[in-house]
Design a protein around this motif. Structure first.
Motif, PDB file in Angstrom:
ATOM      1  N   ASN A   1       0.823  -1.213   0.000  1.00  0.00           N
ATOM      2  CA  ASN A   1       0.000   0.000   0.000  1.00  0.00           C
ATOM      3  C   ASN A   1       0.860   1.267   0.000  1.00  0.00           C
ATOM      4  OD1 ASN A   1       0.943  -0.448   2.618  1.00  0.00           O
ATOM      5  ND2 ASN A   1      -0.865   0.384   3.595  1.00  0.00           N
ATOM      6  N   TRP A   2       1.778   1.368  -0.944  1.00  0.00           N
ATOM      7  CA  TRP A   2       2.708   2.498  -1.009  1.00  0.00           C
ATOM      8  C   TRP A   2       1.999   3.766  -1.474  1.00  0.00           C
ATOM      9  CZ3 TRP A   2       7.221   1.991   1.250  1.00  0.00           C
ATOM     10  CH2 TRP A   2       7.730   0.704   1.428  1.00  0.00           C
TER      11      TRP A   2
ATOM     12  N   ILE B   1       5.675   5.932   1.279  1.00  0.00           N
ATOM     13  CA  ILE B   1       5.424   5.407   2.620  1.00  0.00           C
ATOM     14  C   ILE B   1       4.300   4.390   2.542  1.00  0.00           C
ATOM     15  CG2 ILE B   1       4.677   5.993   4.961  1.00  0.00           C
ATOM     16  CD1 ILE B   1       5.870   8.768   4.499  1.00  0.00           C
ATOM     17  N   ALA B   2       4.461   3.309   3.285  1.00  0.00           N
ATOM     18  CA  ALA B   2       3.406   2.310   3.445  1.00  0.00           C
ATOM     19  C   ALA B   2       3.235   2.091   4.945  1.00  0.00           C
ATOM     20  CB  ALA B   2       3.781   1.006   2.763  1.00  0.00           C
ATOM     21  N   THR B   3       2.009   1.936   5.379  1.00  0.00           N
ATOM     22  CA  THR B   3       1.759   1.770   6.808  1.00  0.00           C
ATOM     23  C   THR B   3       0.976   0.498   7.093  1.00  0.00           C
ATOM     24  OG1 THR B   3      -0.261   3.086   6.669  1.00  0.00           O
ATOM     25  CG2 THR B   3       1.765   4.258   7.251  1.00  0.00           C
TER      26      THR B   3
ATOM     27  N   THR C   1       1.168  -1.572  12.977  1.00  0.00           N
ATOM     28  CA  THR C   1       2.317  -1.575  13.888  1.00  0.00           C
ATOM     29  C   THR C   1       3.590  -0.951  13.338  1.00  0.00           C
ATOM     30  OG1 THR C   1       2.950  -3.785  13.157  1.00  0.00           O
ATOM     31  CG2 THR C   1       1.488  -3.650  15.085  1.00  0.00           C
ATOM     32  N   HIS C   2       3.678  -0.740  12.022  1.00  0.00           N
ATOM     33  CA  HIS C   2       4.913  -0.231  11.416  1.00  0.00           C
ATOM     34  C   HIS C   2       4.640   0.733  10.266  1.00  0.00           C
ATOM     35  CE1 HIS C   2       6.484  -3.756  13.499  1.00  0.00           C
ATOM     36  NE2 HIS C   2       7.652  -3.129  13.475  1.00  0.00           N
ATOM     37  N   ALA C   3       5.661   1.538   9.964  1.00  0.00           N
ATOM     38  CA  ALA C   3       5.655   2.386   8.772  1.00  0.00           C
ATOM     39  C   ALA C   3       6.923   2.052   8.004  1.00  0.00           C
ATOM     40  CB  ALA C   3       5.649   3.863   9.155  1.00  0.00           C
TER      41      ALA C   3
END
Length: 67
Positions: free
Chosen positions: A6-7, A24-26, A29-31
């Motif tokens: 999901n960039w 950025i992809a999220t 729990t993380h990016a």
């Protein structure tokens, strides 16, 4: 974190050099961050809370004393 799918590019990318930015992809729990010019290369991954604090710090006015 597995490889995200999901960039997103920044809305500030615009035209012209808009292809020369980070993506950025999220996840909950993380990016993850990658270079849009070389998406198959290394990806940096951060815990969501740490990445959120980093972004908030970028938005704060500079607090340094003048030189």
């Amino acid at each position: 974190m597995s490889t995200p799918d999901n960039w997103h590019k920044s809305s500030y990318s615009g035209g012209g050099d808009g292809n020369n930015c980070v993506e950025i992809a999220t996840s909950p729990t993380h990016a993850a961050v990658r270079d849009s010019k070389a998406p198959a290369r290394a990806t940096l991954t951060f815990p969501t809370a740490a990445f959120t604090r980093f972004l908030e710090g970028l938005k704060e006015p500079e607090r340094r004393e003048p030189a």
